[in-house]
Design a protein around this motif. Structure first.
Motif, short mmCIF file in Angstrom:
data_model
loop_
_atom_site.label_atom_id
_atom_site.label_comp_id
_atom_site.label_asym_id
_atom_site.label_seq_id
_atom_site.Cartn_x
_atom_site.Cartn_y
_atom_site.Cartn_z
N PRO A 215 -4.62 -1.43 -4.10
CA PRO A 215 -3.26 -1.09 -3.45
C PRO A 215 -2.89 0.41 -3.54
CG PRO A 215 -2.84 -1.97 -5.63
CD PRO A 215 -4.31 -2.09 -5.53
N THR A 216 -2.21 0.69 -2.37
CA THR A 216 -1.73 2.04 -2.48
C THR A 216 -0.26 2.15 -2.44
OG1 THR A 216 -1.54 2.07 0.09
CG2 THR A 216 -3.53 2.82 -0.85
N GLY A 217 0.29 3.23 -2.89
CA GLY A 217 1.82 3.45 -2.93
C GLY A 217 2.19 4.77 -3.31
N VAL A 218 3.19 4.88 -4.39
CA VAL A 218 3.69 6.16 -4.54
C VAL A 218 3.42 6.41 -6.26
CG1 VAL A 218 5.90 7.50 -4.74
CG2 VAL A 218 5.65 5.49 -3.21
N ALA A 219 3.02 7.84 -6.09
CA ALA A 219 2.81 8.24 -7.44
C ALA A 219 3.97 9.19 -7.72
CB ALA A 219 1.48 9.07 -7.82
N VAL A 220 4.89 9.01 -8.84
CA VAL A 220 6.05 10.04 -9.09
C VAL A 220 5.74 10.69 -10.41
CG1 VAL A 220 8.66 10.07 -9.05
CG2 VAL A 220 7.44 8.46 -7.73
N ARG A 221 6.26 11.85 -10.33
CA ARG A 221 5.98 12.25 -11.81
C ARG A 221 7.06 11.92 -12.79
NH1 ARG A 221 6.90 18.79 -11.38
NH2 ARG A 221 7.95 18.32 -13.28
N ASN B 270 -0.48 10.58 4.15
CA ASN B 270 -1.44 10.71 5.36
C ASN B 270 -1.56 9.21 6.11
OD1 ASN B 270 -4.23 10.56 6.94
ND2 ASN B 270 -4.50 12.69 5.96
N PHE B 271 -1.15 9.15 7.39
CA PHE B 271 -0.99 7.96 8.15
C PHE B 271 -2.48 7.46 7.95
CE2 PHE B 271 -1.15 5.48 11.93
CZ PHE B 271 -0.35 4.63 11.74
N SER B 272 -3.29 8.23 8.36
CA SER B 272 -4.53 7.81 8.82
C SER B 272 -5.49 7.23 7.74
CB SER B 272 -5.45 8.89 9.52
OG SER B 272 -5.07 9.26 10.72
N ARG B 273 -5.10 7.75 6.57
CA ARG B 273 -6.06 7.32 5.33
C ARG B 273 -5.30 5.93 4.67
NH1 ARG B 273 -7.10 12.62 3.94
NH2 ARG B 273 -5.69 12.58 2.16
N ASP B 274 -4.26 5.72 5.32
CA ASP B 274 -3.44 4.59 4.64
C ASP B 274 -2.96 3.29 5.55
OD1 ASP B 274 -1.88 3.39 2.64
OD2 ASP B 274 0.04 4.59 2.77
N PRO B 275 -4.02 2.57 6.10
CA PRO B 275 -3.56 1.83 7.18
C PRO B 275 -3.33 0.49 6.57
CG PRO B 275 -6.13 1.74 6.51
CD PRO B 275 -5.46 2.97 6.05
N GLY B 276 -3.30 0.25 5.20
CA GLY B 276 -2.64 -0.94 4.68
C GLY B 276 -1.04 -0.78 4.63
N TYR B 277 -0.43 0.53 4.77
CA TYR B 277 0.92 0.54 4.57
C TYR B 277 1.55 -0.10 5.76
CZ TYR B 277 5.53 2.48 4.30
OH TYR B 277 6.91 2.88 4.25
N SER B 278 0.65 0.07 6.91
CA SER B 278 1.23 -0.55 8.27
C SER B 278 0.79 -1.64 8.49
CB SER B 278 0.62 0.69 9.35
OG SER B 278 1.27 2.10 9.01
N GLY C 280 4.75 21.93 -9.31
CA GLY C 280 5.40 22.36 -7.99
C GLY C 280 5.96 21.16 -6.97
N PHE C 281 5.27 19.77 -7.42
CA PHE C 281 5.55 18.82 -6.61
C PHE C 281 5.86 17.57 -7.52
CE2 PHE C 281 2.35 21.14 -4.27
CZ PHE C 281 2.79 21.40 -2.94
N ALA C 282 6.77 16.84 -6.53
CA ALA C 282 7.17 15.49 -7.34
C ALA C 282 6.59 14.30 -7.21
CB ALA C 282 8.84 15.51 -6.70
N SER C 283 5.90 13.99 -6.09
CA SER C 283 5.38 12.85 -5.79
C SER C 283 4.01 12.85 -4.83
CB SER C 283 6.35 11.93 -5.14
OG SER C 283 6.58 12.28 -3.79
N MET C 284 3.10 11.82 -4.85
CA MET C 284 2.23 11.65 -4.08
C MET C 284 2.30 10.43 -3.44
SD MET C 284 -1.00 13.05 -6.14
CE MET C 284 -0.51 12.27 -7.75
N LEU C 285 2.21 10.32 -1.70
CA LEU C 285 2.35 8.93 -1.22
C LEU C 285 1.10 8.82 -0.65
CD1 LEU C 285 5.44 9.81 0.92
CD2 LEU C 285 5.41 9.12 -1.48
N GLY C 286 0.96 7.28 -0.58
CA GLY C 286 -0.57 6.91 -0.20
C GLY C 286 -1.59 7.06 -0.91
N THR D 188 4.31 8.07 -12.80
CA THR D 188 4.53 6.58 -12.59
C THR D 188 4.31 6.20 -11.15
OG1 THR D 188 6.43 6.97 -14.05
CG2 THR D 188 6.66 5.17 -12.56
N TYR D 189 3.34 4.99 -11.22
CA TYR D 189 2.79 4.39 -10.03
C TYR D 189 3.61 3.22 -9.32
CZ TYR D 189 -0.65 7.65 -11.32
OH TYR D 189 -1.38 8.90 -11.68
#
Length: 518
Positions: A188-194, A236-244, A312-318, A338-339
């Protein structure tokens, strides 16, 4: 005396290996004719077909040098030491030395593209459907060798590790051009938050169902961190088709996805005309205006890893989420995350991580032997993943590799080299994750597209034209441009570049494949 015996044993082993190779070639020659006695390639009377079959050689394999290009997330300054240890194994096992070329994300695709286009000789290379120089694009450019026979003869353990259905997922025009690297296949894909920021601002992971639900957290980060922390590292929309709720066909950035919710028919659509893409642009454009997205963070070929390491960043999406991802990302970014999974664990493809043999390889048989060795020899595999014990990592309890800081080697890309189930764990908390991964793979839903592979040859010209359009409008999906003005221009240029022809060709091939399954 012992050294002499060891040398004799290795020589005997190489002689046996040479005999096996010769026998494999002999059997191949004997089976190159089909059932009615006609040469399978349609060329009758050639010298090779009419000459007497050679006897299996009793000479040891001639020593060869192979090259291996693979992706890393940081410079590997001590790769020479690892290469020396790798060659001790490969020299003894397959009488080959290997030159290792770890390349960082910002130059991997360009370097490999230039080498392939120039016809430079090299042997093994990492490839995947999601890379800028994607697996399918590379095959269409004739960059890789077909591997069906090579896997059967020289990498039989790798070949037998996956079902025909999974191998079918790598085929282009009926042929395999990439060896599957065994890892989790249903991510699955999702969010990674510090984790520190999630705790500081009391983010409830259960409240996040879509990316938009991260907005209150992002607002707190902007206000509370004084501009020192940018909310989003990657999306990245293109690398995350499952989200759509879609499945990609071939190169994920090309027009032509299929709704994963379709029941009666599988219809190929232009994902860039979909409501999902329009909603994505509206979301990211809103984030840009609110200060959650920064244009400079998404410039081409930029490496934000040092900035992430510095907090310097808080999260990653996809983000692909799997057992053990927390340890991998901590090694890469020096941060705890945290995932939050937002999509189902579904096997949609087997082209997420592959090893290919270059069309320019001078020793494809030995290259295939190296693929077999990387998947079966645990010592070699863990050398590639972690480096040298005591120098690059400490081995704890015989199964946990704890990285030594600033050691000079630690690519943190175990999933690139072969069978990841042969890897040491990265932390004590990861012990048992390989069993969990097997369970996920075995119980996951399977995409109705699995086994279908699009042959891009008929639309090669259109694909190149569309790729140029995608590059021109690469910031559209990030929302950092005037969408009302740029989006209509984007769609118009896509159509003129041949998007409709690409979609029609995908639908045609998909319909033919579906009909053949009945």
């Amino acid at each position: 005396m012992a050294a002499k015996k060891g040398k004799q044993a290795r020589r005997a082993g190489l002689i046996l290996l040479a005999m096996m190779m010769s026998l494999a070639l002999l059997l191949s020659a004997c089976s190159s004719n089909n059932g009615n006695g006609t040469a399978s390639n349609g060329n009758q009377g050639s010298e090779s077909e009419n000459s007497a079959s050679p006897e299996p050689s009793t000479e040891p394999l001639k020593e060869v040098e192979l090259s291996y290009y693979y992706l890393t997330f940081s410079e590997q300054t001590d790769v020479a030491a690892v290469q020396a240890e790798v060659n001790k194994i490969t020299k003894e096992k397959i009488n080959a030395t290997v030159k290792l070329y770890p390349l960082t994300w910002d130059n991997f695709a360009q370097k490999v593209n230039v080498m392939s286009a120039a016809g430079d000789p090299f042997d093994l290379v990492f490839t995947a459907a999601w890379l800028p120089n994607s697996y399918y694009t590379s095959v269409a450019k004739n960059a890789f060798l077909p591997m069906d026979d090579l896997l059967d003869k020289y990498a039989p353990t790798v070949k037998s590790s996956f079902t025909d259905k999974l191998w079918d997922g790598t085929r282009v025009n009926g042929k395999i051009y990439g060896s599957i690297n065994k890892q989790i296949m249903a991510m699955p894909t999702g969010v990674a938050v510090r984790t520190d920021l999630a705790e500081k601002y009391k983010l409830d992971p259960n409240s996040v169902k879509r990316y938009n639900d991260m907005e209150p957290f992002y607002e707190q980060v902007i206000k509370g961190e004084g501009g020192k922390v940018h909310p989003i590292y990657e999306l990245n929309f293109s690398r995350d088709p499952g989200y759509s709720n879609m499945d990609a066909i071939g190169d994920t950035s090309l027009p032509g996805w299929v709704s994963s919710e379709a029941t009666d028919e599988l219809k190929v659509v232009n994902q860039y005309e979909s409501q999902a893409f329009k909603d994505w642009m509206a979301m990211t454009n809103g984030w840009f205006k609110k200060g959650y997205l920064f244009f400079d963070d998404f410039l081409p070929n930029i490496d934000n890893t040092p900035k992430m390491k510095a907090g310097g960043f808080a999260s990653m999406l996809g983000k692909p989420i799997k057992p053990g991802v927390a340890s991998e990302e901590k090694n890469r970014f020096a941060q705890d995350f945290t995932y939050i999974p937002l999509t189902k664990a579904t096997i949609t493809s087997t082209t997420a991580t592959l090893t290919a043999i270059s069309r320019t390889s001078k020793n494809p048989e030995r290259a295939a032997m190296l693929i077999e060795l990387l998947n079966t020899d645990k010592e070699l595999y863990n050398l590639m993943c972690f480096g040298i014990e005591g120098k690059h990592y400490k081995l704890v309890d015989g199964q946990v590799a704890e990285a030594i800081a600033d050691s000079g080697y630690g690519p943190n890309t175990d999933w690139i080299f072969g069978n990841q189930f042969n890897a040491y764990y990265r932390s004590k908390g990861d012990v048992g994750n390989w069993e969990k991964t097997e369970e996920i793979n075995n119980s996951a839903e399977v995409s109705p597209l699995l086994g279908f592979n699009f042959n891009p040859e008929p639309i090669k010209t259109e694909a190149a034209q569309v790729a140029a359009v995608m590059k021109e409008f690469d910031h559209l999906e990030l929302g950092v441009v005037d969408i009302d003005k740029q989006y209509p221009k984007f769609l118009d240029k896509l159509k003129k570049a041949g998007a409709d022809k690409i979609i029609a060709e995908k639908q045609k091939q998909l319909d033919e494949w579906l009909a053949a399954q009945k």
